[in-house]
Design a protein around this motif. Structure first.
Motif, PDB file in Angstrom:
ATOM      1  N   TYR A   1       3.588   0.258   2.873  1.00 49.29           N
ATOM      2  CA  TYR A   1       3.362  -1.030   4.635  1.00 49.29           C
ATOM      3  C   TYR A   1       3.116  -1.635   3.414  1.00 49.29           C
ATOM      4  O   TYR A   1       2.077  -2.236   2.548  1.00 49.29           O
ATOM      5  N   LYS A   2       4.241  -3.167   3.598  1.00 45.62           N
ATOM      6  CA  LYS A   2       3.540  -4.591   2.584  1.00 45.62           C
ATOM      7  C   LYS A   2       2.409  -4.834   3.277  1.00 45.62           C
ATOM      8  O   LYS A   2       2.723  -5.127   4.779  1.00 45.62           O
ATOM      9  N   LEU A   3       1.766  -5.517   2.473  1.00 43.23           N
ATOM     10  CA  LEU A   3       0.589  -6.030   3.232  1.00 43.23           C
ATOM     11  C   LEU A   3       0.876  -7.395   2.939  1.00 43.23           C
ATOM     12  O   LEU A   3       1.635  -7.846   2.091  1.00 43.23           O
ATOM     13  N   SER A   4       0.363  -8.223   3.794  1.00 43.98           N
ATOM     14  CA  SER A   4       0.436  -9.688   4.105  1.00 43.98           C
ATOM     15  C   SER A   4      -0.410  -9.826   2.813  1.00 43.98           C
ATOM     16  O   SER A   4      -0.831  -9.749   1.844  1.00 43.98           O
ATOM     17  N   ASN A   5      -0.870 -11.222   1.858  1.00 46.69           N
ATOM     18  CA  ASN A   5      -0.604 -12.078   0.801  1.00 46.69           C
ATOM     19  C   ASN A   5      -2.105 -11.813   0.698  1.00 46.69           C
ATOM     20  O   ASN A   5      -3.091 -11.760  -0.340  1.00 46.69           O
ATOM     21  N   ASP A   6      -3.018 -11.779   1.933  1.00 46.07           N
ATOM     22  CA  ASP A   6      -4.822 -11.840   1.883  1.00 46.07           C
ATOM     23  C   ASP A   6      -4.912 -10.278   2.014  1.00 46.07           C
ATOM     24  O   ASP A   6      -5.988 -10.101   2.240  1.00 46.07           O
TER      25      ASP A   6
ATOM     26  N   ILE B   1      -0.638  -5.061   7.962  1.00 44.91           N
ATOM     27  CA  ILE B   1       0.470  -4.370   7.423  1.00 44.91           C
ATOM     28  C   ILE B   1       1.066  -5.664   8.413  1.00 44.91           C
ATOM     29  O   ILE B   1       1.544  -5.897   9.638  1.00 44.91           O
ATOM     30  N   ILE B   2       2.526  -5.654   7.449  1.00 43.74           N
ATOM     31  CA  ILE B   2       3.843  -6.626   7.560  1.00 43.74           C
ATOM     32  C   ILE B   2       5.186  -6.633   8.141  1.00 43.74           C
ATOM     33  O   ILE B   2       5.587  -6.687   8.351  1.00 43.74           O
ATOM     34  N   SER B   3       4.722  -4.894   7.753  1.00 40.85           N
ATOM     35  CA  SER B   3       6.093  -3.597   7.520  1.00 40.85           C
ATOM     36  C   SER B   3       6.734  -2.946   8.480  1.00 40.85           C
ATOM     37  O   SER B   3       5.065  -2.611   9.402  1.00 40.85           O
ATOM     38  N   ASP B   4       7.179  -2.116   8.686  1.00 41.51           N
ATOM     39  CA  ASP B   4       7.368  -1.347   9.309  1.00 41.51           C
ATOM     40  C   ASP B   4       6.495   0.072   8.255  1.00 41.51           C
ATOM     41  O   ASP B   4       6.144  -0.237   7.488  1.00 41.51           O
TER      42      ASP B   4
ATOM     43  N   LEU C   1       0.507  -1.078  -0.104  1.00 43.43           N
ATOM     44  CA  LEU C   1       0.162  -0.114  -0.204  1.00 43.43           C
ATOM     45  C   LEU C   1       0.752   1.325   0.577  1.00 43.43           C
ATOM     46  O   LEU C   1       1.801   0.950   1.031  1.00 43.43           O
ATOM     47  N   LEU C   2       0.463   2.478  -0.508  1.00 46.37           N
ATOM     48  CA  LEU C   2       1.569   3.213  -1.250  1.00 46.37           C
ATOM     49  C   LEU C   2       0.989   4.520  -0.551  1.00 46.37           C
ATOM     50  O   LEU C   2      -0.547   4.711  -0.694  1.00 46.37           O
TER      51      LEU C   2
END
Ligand SMILES: [Ca+2]
Length: 190
Positions: free
Chosen positions: A103-108, A112-115, A90-91
């Motif tokens: 933000y890096k998202l989970s596969n589903d 959010i799986i990043s800082d 997500l930008l």
């Protein structure tokens, strides 16, 4: 950053970020938040995945730069695999200390799986962000004026690159840089 669910309320301006009471006694968006937790219960508010970053003890006065929230504006989803590691991100453009947050998202896509990862940081007010079809270019719309809509409005300083679209191109093995100012308009839609 939240996930829209039917029938839920997202709080603003009665709740800022999480239902943690950090805005109790503070006026936001012209509304006095007396009891944020009570507002959450009354509104059936849905807490965010991530909050960008209303502070624990927000100031009651002062200019907008004393408010630590990043003032998020437009967003886009990055689904391409063109930039390594970016797929399913997500930008988010921000208005204050302009930057693009990723933000890096989970596969589903449900978490959010990043800082909070920052790009293209400058003094501009970034209104919106968009991704090219091939995933190699990021476009950023810059505000034409510095004024804000909140109680701290009337900022007279003109931000950098007013009313412009910036283009950033990914170069394999290198870093991203602003290389073109594609067009300058008298005003970008607010
Ligand atoms: Ca809160």
């Amino acid at each position: 950053v939240n996930i829209i669910e039917r029938g839920r309320n997202y709080g603003w301006p009665r709740v800022a970020g999480f239902c943690d009471g950090n805005y109790n006694g503070i006026t936001i968006g012209g509304f006095a938040v007396v009891d944020e937790q009570a507002n959450c219960a009354t509104l059936n508010a849905k807490e965010p995945l991530r909050s960008i970053f209303p502070v624990i003890n927000p100031p009651t006065t002062g200019d907008f730069m004393t408010w630590p929230t990043m003032a998020p504006s437009g967003t886009d989803f990055y689904g391409s695999n063109a930039i390594p590691g970016w797929q399913n991100s997500l930008l988010i453009a921000t208005l204050k200390s302009g930057k693009i947050i990723r933000y890096k998202l989970s596969n589903d896509g449900q978490s959010i799986i990043s800082d909070t990862i920052n790009y293209f940081k400058g003094l501009g007010r970034y209104r919106d962000v968009a991704v090219s079809a091939d995933g190699l270019k990021i476009y950023v719309a810059c505000d034409s004026i510095g004024n804000t809509s909140g109680p701290t409005g009337n900022v007279l300083t003109t931000p950098p690159n007013p009313g412009s679209i910036l283009e950033f191109t990914y170069q394999s093995g290198g870093s991203t840089r602003a290389i073109n100012q594609l067009l300058t308009e008298s005003k970008v839609d607010r």
